[in-house]
Scaffold this motif. Structure first.
Motif, PDB file in Angstrom:
ATOM      1  N   ARG A 176      42.966  41.316  35.323  1.00  0.00           N
ATOM      2  CA  ARG A 176      42.293  40.385  34.393  1.00  0.00           C
ATOM      3  C   ARG A 176      41.762  38.816  34.995  1.00  0.00           C
ATOM      4  O   ARG A 176      40.754  38.083  34.646  1.00  0.00           O
ATOM      5  N   LEU A 177      43.381  39.095  35.980  1.00  0.00           N
ATOM      6  CA  LEU A 177      42.247  37.409  36.577  1.00  0.00           C
ATOM      7  C   LEU A 177      41.288  37.856  37.948  1.00  0.00           C
ATOM      8  O   LEU A 177      40.344  37.231  38.000  1.00  0.00           O
ATOM      9  N   ALA A 178      40.783  39.391  38.041  1.00  0.00           N
ATOM     10  CA  ALA A 178      39.612  39.610  39.288  1.00  0.00           C
ATOM     11  C   ALA A 178      38.926  40.019  37.670  1.00  0.00           C
ATOM     12  O   ALA A 178      37.498  38.874  38.650  1.00  0.00           O
ATOM     13  N   THR A 179      38.601  39.875  37.083  1.00  0.00           N
ATOM     14  CA  THR A 179      37.658  40.192  35.755  1.00  0.00           C
ATOM     15  C   THR A 179      37.224  38.571  35.822  1.00  0.00           C
ATOM     16  O   THR A 179      36.166  38.275  35.438  1.00  0.00           O
ATOM     17  N   GLY A 279      36.781  43.468  44.415  1.00  0.00           N
ATOM     18  CA  GLY A 279      37.758  44.941  44.973  1.00  0.00           C
ATOM     19  C   GLY A 279      39.269  44.358  44.776  1.00  0.00           C
ATOM     20  O   GLY A 279      39.244  43.385  44.219  1.00  0.00           O
ATOM     21  N   PHE A 280      40.331  46.050  45.245  1.00  0.00           N
ATOM     22  CA  PHE A 280      41.742  45.104  44.954  1.00  0.00           C
ATOM     23  C   PHE A 280      42.363  46.234  46.055  1.00  0.00           C
ATOM     24  O   PHE A 280      41.815  47.388  46.516  1.00  0.00           O
ATOM     25  N   ASP A 281      43.683  45.767  46.849  1.00  0.00           N
ATOM     26  CA  ASP A 281      44.021  46.269  48.301  1.00  0.00           C
ATOM     27  C   ASP A 281      44.191  45.295  49.322  1.00  0.00           C
ATOM     28  O   ASP A 281      44.810  44.889  49.563  1.00  0.00           O
ATOM     29  N   THR A 295      39.044  40.187  46.715  1.00  0.00           N
ATOM     30  CA  THR A 295      39.769  41.442  46.150  1.00  0.00           C
ATOM     31  C   THR A 295      41.292  40.893  45.829  1.00  0.00           C
ATOM     32  O   THR A 295      41.289  39.614  45.735  1.00  0.00           O
ATOM     33  N   MET A 296      41.638  41.261  45.120  1.00  0.00           N
ATOM     34  CA  MET A 296      43.290  41.111  45.108  1.00  0.00           C
ATOM     35  C   MET A 296      44.066  41.889  45.753  1.00  0.00           C
ATOM     36  O   MET A 296      44.249  43.210  45.899  1.00  0.00           O
TER      37      MET A 296
END
Length: 337
Positions: A176-179, A279-281, A295-296
């Protein structure tokens, strides 16, 4: 004295465990002279043994008198993915940190996605290891099988089976935060590249994406499934085929995000001017691309260390106050947004 009828000719290890209120594995450790059992737990088990007049099977006891001094980090993934994704070395490093002051050996064990869960349970119950951390599982079948086993395990990621201990990143909140960040930066036609949807983390990240899109009154249906590997980032072309006006991408891990960025740039889309990417990681690869990747965070080493400490408590015969731990993720803003 408690008496059993209709099925037991003599009290079993399971009967002792039920009366003492502990696991079968804990009873086994007390019976076999294990040292990692709390004094109160040992006393409760011995009282149950006396109450039931339980006599251990000497042949079975001879097999398990000594602990192996080995803990397994089990990853149900292909070796190609394990050695290509920086997430897994972090998990292993975190486990090593947790056992760094002991003589315990930490081994990495891999199985293939889709392998029969009973095969893994047989390995864990073979006497080669004292317990295990499970990372990157696909679906609940392995956890369901292990929930019926006496072997102590802790999952990194929600196993989707009640009663099985785990530590989990709040994937839904992170997505949610990334979006929301993409929306705040002006993106409106946003798509997401998910992880494998037989994994809870991938489904939760998709759900978080869709929740944030719905909150903003935007269409959250634009998504394509990836595999948490670099090659999967190429599916961004499928998003473009459906939405040529794509101006935002949330990729469920950095490997996919960096590949997607390269594809978009090859097709003439500027990042972040034309398409913004999250992204994520927070992997190193996201700091090595141009522009650097927003990124997250996903502190896998810390999660593994906490999971290992939970496992140590279980191995010692304790009952952790909190068996399910939820960790938060932070947004790291860089040049891709």
């Amino acid at each position: 004295m408690v008496r059993f009828t209709g099925g037991h000719s003599a009290p079993t290890l399971e009967d002792v465990a039920r009366i003492a209120g502990v696991s079968r594995a804990t009873v086994s450790r007390v019976v076999n002279g294990g040292t990692l059992v709390a004094a109160k737990t040992t006393e409760a088990v011995r009282e149950a043994i006396t109450q039931l007049d339980y006599h251990p099977n000497r042949a079975a006891r001879a097999l398990v008198t000594r602990r192996t001094g080995v803990i397994a980090v089990i990853v149900p993934e292909t070796d190609e993915r394990v050695f290509a994704d920086p997430y897994f070395p972090q998990v292993y490093h975190g486990a090593l940190q947790a056992f760094g002051d002991s003589d315990v050996q930490v081994v990495l064990a891999m199985s293939q996605p889709g392998d029969n869960a009973s095969r893994m349970v047989r390995y864990l119950e073979s006497g080669h290891v004292d317990g295990a951390l499970i990372a990157s599982h696909h679906g609940p079948s392995l956890a369901e099988a292990l929930a019926k086993s006496w072997q102590p395990v802790v999952f990194i990621g929600d196993p989707e089976v009640p009663g099985v201990p785990y530590i989990e990143l709040d994937n839904r909140a992170a997505a949610r935060l990334a979006t929301r960040h993409l929306i705040e930066r002006g993106a409106r036609r946003i798509g997401t590249i998910t992880g494998p949807l037989d994994m809870g983390s991938a489904r939760q990240r998709l759900e978080g994406f869709q929740e944030a899109m719905a909150e903003a009154g935007l269409d959250g249906s634009l998504h394509v499934e990836g595999g948490y590997n670099a090659q999967s980032g190429q599916v961004v072309e499928q998003l473009l085929a459906v939405a040529p006006d794509l101006d935002g991408v949330f990729a469920a891990n950095d490997l996919m995000a960096v590949t997607a960025m390269g594809v978009l740039q090859r097709l003439g889309r500027r990042v972040p001017e034309d398409v913004k990417i999250v992204g994520f990681d927070d992997a190193a690869i996201g700091r090595q691309c141009t522009p650097q990747l927003t990124t997250m965070t996903n502190p896998a080493a810390e999660h593994a260390r906490v999971a290992a400490e939970l496992l140590i408590e279980i191995l010692a015969g304790g009952v952790p106050e909190t068996r399910n731990l939820m960790a938060a993720s932070q947004l790291v803003v860089r040049g891709s947004t």
